[in-house]
Design an enzyme around this catalytic site. Sequence first.
Site, mmCIF file in Angstrom:
data_model
loop_
_atom_site.group_PDB
_atom_site.id
_atom_site.type_symbol
_atom_site.label_atom_id
_atom_site.label_comp_id
_atom_site.label_asym_id
_atom_site.label_seq_id
_atom_site.Cartn_x
_atom_site.Cartn_y
_atom_site.Cartn_z
ATOM 1 N N ARG A 158 0.868 -1.175 0.000
ATOM 2 C CA ARG A 158 0.000 0.000 0.000
ATOM 3 C C ARG A 158 0.904 1.224 0.000
ATOM 4 O O ARG A 158 1.527 1.542 1.004
ATOM 5 C CB ARG A 158 -0.915 0.002 1.232
ATOM 6 C CG ARG A 158 -1.855 -1.193 1.317
ATOM 7 C CD ARG A 158 -2.921 -1.143 0.239
ATOM 8 N NE ARG A 158 -3.862 -2.263 0.349
ATOM 9 C CZ ARG A 158 -3.740 -3.405 -0.296
ATOM 10 N NH1 ARG A 158 -2.690 -3.612 -1.090
ATOM 11 N NH2 ARG A 158 -4.638 -4.361 -0.168
ATOM 12 N N ASP A 247 -6.916 -10.852 -0.148
ATOM 13 C CA ASP A 247 -7.028 -11.525 1.141
ATOM 14 C C ASP A 247 -7.914 -12.762 1.030
ATOM 15 O O ASP A 247 -7.642 -13.789 1.655
ATOM 16 C CB ASP A 247 -7.600 -10.568 2.185
ATOM 17 C CG ASP A 247 -6.712 -9.352 2.398
ATOM 18 O OD1 ASP A 247 -5.486 -9.472 2.249
ATOM 19 O OD2 ASP A 247 -7.256 -8.272 2.706
#
Length: 309
Positions: A158, A247
């Site tokens: 990120r 995820d």
Amino acid sequence: MLLMLAEPGMPLDRAVSFRRSVAGAESNVAQGLARLGHWTRWIGRVGDDPAGEAVLRELRADGVDVSGAEMDPRAPTGLLLRDSHPQRAIDVQYYRSGSAASLLSPEHIRVEALEGARVVHVSGITPMLSESAARATRALIERARQVGAAVSFDPNVRRKLGTDHDWIRVAGPLLREADMVLAGEDELELLLGGGFEESAKALLTMGRAETVVVKRRDHSAVAVDAKGRYARAPFSVPVVDPVGAGDAFAAGWLSAWLRDAGPERALAEAACVASLVVQAPADTDGLPTAAARDRALAAYVQGTDSVHR
């Protein structure tokens, strides 16, 4: 973190209605595995505040053991605001500087919390939160070794958390410490400086990794281990919200690994779980039970074959 998700399709700066949920790379994976029928424990920190209560309550509701979580009376729970749209970039705003999670440190990682675990999953996000969180992540990996648990690592880059140099410095070395690497093609290029095939071979020969799974830009996935190379095309599904797919993929893969399924089956299940998540809003709404996964996979698999060479 507490997630506040804007109404579907509405730009974040124009949204007036938000839905509360929970987000976080490791907690998403824990919830995914719990719904698939596995015992999971989430180790982390939230504030002793209504947001922290909501986070822990939602994790418990999915069957995640939160006995290893701590509530900080002095620091707040992290907050994530975002919108959702299937065809444009998602606007994501993090509010976690000084949060309880950012104050994670090695003393919060107790070896007894890991006893009995077969795999410990961590992302690159946690060590990027602060220097103490980076030390806690390294302590977690060391203590996982002590109890004989495998280490699964997803860089989950990120860029709002740091520069490319920061990611290479902090998260890059963790690739070589993991028994399983679950990474995006672009993440391997950033952290190791080569193509994904070259990077996967390097991790298998110079790191601890027994398996490297690469999520490619075209949404296909490749797994490489000592026995060969396996590939899986993505399942074609309508996308409602793409956030959380990585995820979900990790949860699907780890579920298959925990059941000693082979890499071909693991790729298929990972792709299936990810495909179900992107068809629903928020990060975890679409996470399936094992029965729902198997029904969806049976419907999807026709005409989509894995490749082994």
